[in-house]
Design an enzyme around this catalytic site. Structure first.
Site, PDB file in Angstrom:
ATOM      1  N   GLY A  40       3.778   7.384   4.074  1.00  0.00           N
ATOM      2  CA  GLY A  40       4.686   6.249   3.934  1.00  0.00           C
ATOM      3  C   GLY A  40       4.064   5.137   3.117  1.00  0.00           C
ATOM      4  N   GLN A  41       4.802   4.021   2.983  1.00  0.00           N
ATOM      5  CA  GLN A  41       4.279   2.871   2.272  1.00  0.00           C
ATOM      6  C   GLN A  41       4.659   1.592   3.011  1.00  0.00           C
ATOM      7  OE1 GLN A  41       6.093   3.466  -1.604  1.00  0.00           O
ATOM      8  NE2 GLN A  41       7.582   1.843  -1.253  1.00  0.00           N
ATOM      9  N   VAL A  42       3.918   0.515   2.720  1.00  0.00           N
ATOM     10  CA  VAL A  42       4.052  -0.733   3.469  1.00  0.00           C
ATOM     11  C   VAL A  42       4.531  -1.857   2.562  1.00  0.00           C
ATOM     12  CG1 VAL A  42       2.840  -2.389   4.950  1.00  0.00           C
ATOM     13  CG2 VAL A  42       2.180   0.026   4.993  1.00  0.00           C
TER      14      VAL A  42
ATOM     15  N   ALA B  78       0.847  -1.201   0.000  1.00  0.00           N
ATOM     16  CA  ALA B  78       0.000   0.000   0.000  1.00  0.00           C
ATOM     17  C   ALA B  78       0.875   1.241   0.000  1.00  0.00           C
ATOM     18  CB  ALA B  78      -0.905  -0.007   1.223  1.00  0.00           C
TER      19      ALA B  78
ATOM     20  N   ASP C  61      -9.320   6.537  13.349  1.00  0.00           N
ATOM     21  CA  ASP C  61      -9.433   6.559  11.891  1.00  0.00           C
ATOM     22  C   ASP C  61      -9.917   5.209  11.354  1.00  0.00           C
ATOM     23  OD1 ASP C  61      -9.280   7.740   9.409  1.00  0.00           O
ATOM     24  OD2 ASP C  61      -7.177   7.241   9.100  1.00  0.00           O
TER      25      ASP C  61
END
Length: 552
Positions: A131-133, A126, A282
């Site tokens: 940031g990204q995973v 994702a 969230d």
């Protein structure tokens, strides 16, 4: 002024110039949701399409993307079609190259990616604005997700936040709409959210706290962090295989009974908000995944909400009132956690509008129920009446708005109001037990110890003053300034009356003295004094009858 700052201001003013006179802004400060009837709005109504606003925010940078995400949960500010478009800002940014990911990981952790993991998927699972995973496999055989923060993102976001803060402060000073909707508080909330999201160590602690708080719920999963491979810019945690709630097929929804898991989800959020005062803030559908064994996984704890004990009690009253559709109870709960001037605020109008809003929310089914939206619309009503509700209520509205969506997707016929009432009894019991914990009881005992210690001396002092006729009571219920003005006005009236009476008597006595200058057989000078006295007397009577009555 630095060149970067000038660029930020130029970028901001370019955006404002484009949208300043747009129908979107007019609806935000005007009549959107004002009658609670115009729920549907066509894209053709506005001179800028929702998708165009989304693209412009993306070009503006990560802080504006997050602002768009924040606004996507504010139906009190934007029309429905814009809310849906802004929700698409969740997952659509350019990926960080693997070489950059590897460099950041090694700089932060001190170990190369190849040594830390047996496998590391170079293609991200994702991408997000911060940031990204990536999926990876530890040497222990544990499958993990590794979140890497974008390079330079902290500096870029802080600069944009500084620009937004200055512009919001300026807007609040010169715009009534900006002041009523507390634009500066929205930007402050955005700043708080983003600065917390930029620190992955805080998210690591949030995961641990929430996992401990919700350990009794067997159908909910929260990933555990891997401390040795985590830092402020890198977060390694359990990888949970699952699908986004929104991507489930119709057949899966029909074949599976999701009521038990939704029961746990709703109850867990009641516990987070009312008992723990620490909530996952969230829970949008992208952060809630359904696992292969039909459990719900709560992902991404960069955003959490914290509620004080006093606020928890008022929120409990508010939710109970909403579940019973008791507008009086709702209004009282709202007013007790708000800031307003009782002399300038039309409380009758506020109560009436809240009652209308509650009465119009007739559905109990999850597919039609909009608890979160109703709460956010209450914020709009309050703003129009000059009432500033606690910022935490806006966060609560956002949580409930997202929760509404998840419940509606998995169990469209779920009676959310009944569930809230059912769980609330248990939550009240838990709240009472929490307040009776040893640490809370110890504080209570200390307060009472001080009371018992000071009581004899205070009673002795009171009886002594009473015996000496020196006891005084100070009451703040009277408006001293107004009372003093009233006494002064009475004294002025009496003094004026005495002077006028003296003038009339004096003029009458002078008229008895013979003089060569006469008018209608009376002396001119005493006649003038008499006319002046009569005029002043009539003026005084007019003031007493008409002016003084309107002053009180």
């Amino acid at each position: 002024m630095a060149l970067d700052q000038l660029n930020n201001y130029a970028k901001f003013f370019g955006f404002i110039l484009k949208y300043y006179n747009s129908e979107v802004v007019k609806s935000t400060t005007g009549s959107a949701f004002s009658d609670l009837e115009n729920e549907e709005t066509s894209d053709d109504t506005y001179n800028q399409k929702p998708e165009e606003l989304v693209e412009d925010l993306k070009k503006m940078g990560p802080a504006y993307i997050k602002l768009g995400q924040l606004l996507s949960t504010r139906p009190d500010l934007l029309p429905e079609n814009y809310l849906h478009a802004l929700a698409n800002l969740q997952d659509d940014v350019e990926a960080i190259p693997y070489e950059e990911v590897s460099r950041i990981f090694e700089e932060e952790i001190g170990v190369p990616v190849k040594k830390a993991f047996v496998e590391f998927d170079r293609t991200p699972l994702a991408n997000a604005s911060i940031g990204q995973v990536h999926k990876a496999l530890l040497h222990s055989g544990r499958v993990v997700a590794v979140k890497i923060q974008r390079p330079g993102i902290r500096k870029a976001i802080i600069e944009d936040l500084d620009t937004l803060k200055k512009m919001a402060e300026l807007a609040v000073k010169h715009s009534t709409a900006a002041k009523n909707y507390s634009l500066d508080q929205i930007i402050e909330e955005l700043r708080y959210i983003l600065l917390n999201e930029l620190d992955y160590q805080k998210e690591q602690q949030n995961l641990l706290t929430l996992k401990e708080n919700l350990k009794k719920y067997k159908l909910l999963e929260i990933p555990s962090p891997v401390a040795e491979y985590s830092s402020s810019k890198v977060l390694t945690m359990d990888f949970i295989e699952g699908k986004k709630i929104t991507s489930l097929g119709k057949l899966k929804k029909i074949e599976t009974d999701f009521n038990p898991v939704i029961d746990e989800l709703v109850e867990s959020y009641m516990k987070q908000i009312i008992v723990d005062g620490f909530a996952h803030a969230d829970p949008h559908p992208g952060n809630i995944h359904l696992t292969s064994d039909d459990k719900i996984a709560l992902m991404d704890l960069g955003m959490v909400a914290k509620f004080s004990p006093k606020l928890q009690e008022k929120i409990m009253m508010l939710l109970i009132g909403m579940s019973k559709k008791d507008s009086d109870e709702i209004t009282e709960a709202l007013l007790e956690i708000s800031d307003y001037d009782p002399h300038k605020t039309d409380l009758k109008s506020f109560r009436r509008n809240i009652n209308r809003l509650v009465m119009n929310s007739t559905s109990t089914n999850a597919e039609d129920m909009e608890t979160g939206k109703v709460l956010l619309q209450m914020n709009r009503i309050a703003a129009e009446e000059g009432i500033k509700l606690a910022v935490e209520l806006n966060i609560l509205g956002k949580i409930l708005l997202n929760l509404d969506q998840i419940v509606a997707v998995l169990t469209p016929k779920y009676d959310l109001q009944q569930a809230i009432r059912r769980f609330m009894d248990e939550m009240v019991s838990k709240k009472m037990k929490q307040e009776l914990k040893p640490e809370n009881a110890y504080g209570f005992l200390l307060d009472n110890k001080k009371l018992v210690e000071n009581l004899p001396s205070r009673l002795n002092k009171i009886t002594e003053n009473l015996a000496n006729n020196e006891l005084e009571l100070k009451i703040n219920a009277i408006d001293e300034d107004r009372l003093t003005d009233g006494f002064q006005k009475v004294a002025n009236r009496i003094t004026s009356g005495l002077i006028i009476a003296a003038m009339i008597i004096g003029a009458s006595l002078l008229m008895r003295i013979p003089t060569t200058y006469t008018f209608l057989g009376y002396g001119i000078l005493p006649s003038i004094f008499l006319l002046i006295a009569i005029g002043l007397g009539l003026f005084l009577v007019y003031n007493i009858l008409f002016k003084d009555r309107n002053s009180f």
